[in-house]
Enzyme design. Structure first.
Site: not given
Ligand code: NAD
Length: 501
Positions: A191, A266, A300, A393
């Protein structure tokens, strides 16, 4: 000579194609709409235009995808390693052949500048190649003989898995998770983030054109609370590999608890860039700029918290401000652009409000302007580590600068954070570098270098930054079960029941 106009002309047919076809799910080898015929519009951060109507999946769609992944699992698991390896290499070839197309679409979908995305697509191909070469050894185990037993271990794929990815560098991050899952012998339901669904579609098309059997990899579009949640709750999905925000990770842990889901997370970061006075300051300046503002700061591993030794702080911050002022903010498909538009109007508003919060908290705003979703690199100086801008963040081009006097103070500030993803250390003193690296509460530390990924090494965070590690064998561990087999090697001599005293 590639320029913005050339890129826009090359993008046009892809835009027409995706607008005509829509962004469908992909289940059991076929592009399909949703069971409930619900849709949302995927839009571009460049100008807000609609890219394509996209399926808004619900639990019924996720169930179809999970069933397809379950049905395909046995044959994929049992496929000879040489064949599976060849398919993964063919996927890498397919990605490399279409790297420019992927980069163009990803820039349009995410607002990330071309100069970084062009390489991100190729890194996606590398992820497939690296894990293709691991297929043959993925099931290898150990022999641990003991008196009367030949103990052997082997690894078997855990089953169908769910992969949930975010909107920043979505293509590369998807390959990072899906390639090892397939190499391990798992089948996948992916997804992608609802804010950037386009390149996941291109990726699955490439995979099936490369010979991946139907159902081995399935794609579900939709929102987190609907499609994402249903995936984490599905009983046939044995593990969830997730990249995204820390709060979402916590929600997924709770959602997956009733089905005892294995998870790998992650998550976010507020990573310290520690500059000691004895460092190579020119190189440290380049690294600070690159690690804070490349990829729009939507990264990230961004070094969003600068810790700079007091004696050089004025000079370093002035040099930083001058270079930041010259960073080119603009259209992501312009090869000259260094910072593009942020992913969405909502996210840009959040980033702007963080900048205002920093000023209210007493930090000085040195450089940075904002026009809609286009936010120029912003420096907040005179900050303290207990300010909200130093603890949260921001996930945009905003750098908070904090001063320290001693090594102990630098460490105390660096570790005073809920996050623990990466730390960057700049010093000419090798023993100090080792001391500081050892005491930093971070899953990854880079000394006198920016973040350079080497695929066999572990990638992941401590504290609120994650659970588990990606990379090399760590990825395979996650997607596989360890199994012990004990073979008796002498008279069993089992205690006998039911034979009288
Ligand atoms: P997000 O957590 O809002 O969304 C990520 C994914 O999770 C999306 O596909 C979203 O639809 C899904 N999602 C949201 N709620 C959910 C739920 N309740 N159940 C299952 N899936 C759900 O994050 P974002 O805003 O898309 O991305 C930014 C974040 O990602 C930042 O915090 C960033 O640091 C982190 N990030 C971490 C890494 C790493 O390797 N540590 C890499 C890239 C991004």
């Amino acid at each position: 000579m590639t320029n913005l106009a050339t890129h826009l002309a090359k993008l046009r047919p892809h835009l027409d194609d995706v607008a005509a076809r829509g962004l469908l799910n992909h289940i059991g080898g076929a592009a399909v709409g949703g069971v409930a015929d619900r849709w949302f519009d995927a839009t571009s951060p460049v100008d807000g235009s609609v890219i394509a109507r996209t399926v808004r999946s619900d639990a019924a769609d996720v169930d179809r995808a999970a069933q397809a992944a379950r049905a395909a699992f046995g044959a994929w698991r049992d496929m000879p390693a040489t064949e599976r390896k060849a398919i993964l290499h063919a996927i890498a070839d397919g990605i490399a052949a279409r790297a420019d197309d992927i980069a163009l679409c990803e820039c349009w979908d995410t607002g990330q500048p071309w100069r970084y995305m062009a390489r991100a697509a190729l890194r996606g191909a590398e992820n497939f190649r690296f894990f293709a070469d691991r297929v043959a050894s993925a099931r290898d185990g150990q022999a641990m003989p003991s008196p009367g037993l030949m103990n052997i271990t082997t690894r078997v794929p855990i089953g169908p898995v769910g992969v949930i990815t975010p909107w920043n560098t979505p293509f590369m991050l998807s390959t990072w998770k899906i390639a090892p899952a397939l190499a391990a012998g798992c089948t996948v339901v992916h997804k992608p983030a609802e804010l950037s669904p386009w390149t996941a579609r291109i990726l699955i098309d490439i995979a099936e054109a490369a010979g991946l059997p139907p159902g081995v990899w399935n794609l579900i579009n939709g929102t987190g609370p609907e499609a994402g949640r249903a995936l984490t709750e599905h009983a046939d999905i044995k593990a969830i590999a997730f990249v995204g925000a820390s709060q979402t990770g916590a929600a997924i842990m709770a959602q997956g608890a009733p089905t005892l889901k294995r998870i790998q997370f992650e998550l976010g970061g507020k990573n310290p860039m520690i500059i000691f006075a004895d460092a190579d300051l020119e190189a440290a300046l380049d690294a600070t700029l690159f690690m804070s503002f490349a990829l729009n700061g939507e990264r990230c591993t961004a070094s969003s918290r600068l810790l700079v030794q007091a004696g050089i702080a004025d000079r370093f911050e002035a040099a930083l401000a001058a270079r930041m002022d010259a960073i080119r903010v603009g259209h992501p498909l312009d090869p000259a652009t260094e910072v593009g538009p942020l992913i969405s109007a909502d996210h840009a508003a959040r980033v702007r409000s963080w900048i205002e919060t920093g000023q209210r908290e007493g930090a000085q705003h040195r450089v940075g302007r904002a026009e809609g979703q286009y936010i120029a690199p912003t420096l907040l100086t005179g900050a303290r580590n207990d300010m909200r801008v130093a603890q949260n963040e921001i996930f945009g081009p905003v750098l908070t600068s904090i001063r320290f006097e001693t090594e102990d103070e630098a460490l105390q500030l660096a570790n005073d954070s809920a996050y623990g993803l990466t730390g960057y250390v700049w010093t000419a003193d090798a023993t100090r570098a080792l001391r500081v690296s050892e005491r930093l509460e971070a899953g990854m530390v880079w000394v006198n270098t920016a973040n350079l990924r080497h695929l066999p090494t572990p990638f992941g965070g401590m504290k609120s930054s994650g659970i588990g590690r990606d990379g090399g064998d760590w990825s395979l561990e996650f997607y596989m079960e360890q199994k012990h087999i004990g073979l008796g090697t002498r008279d069993p001599d089992v205690p006998r029941l039911g034979v009288g005293a």
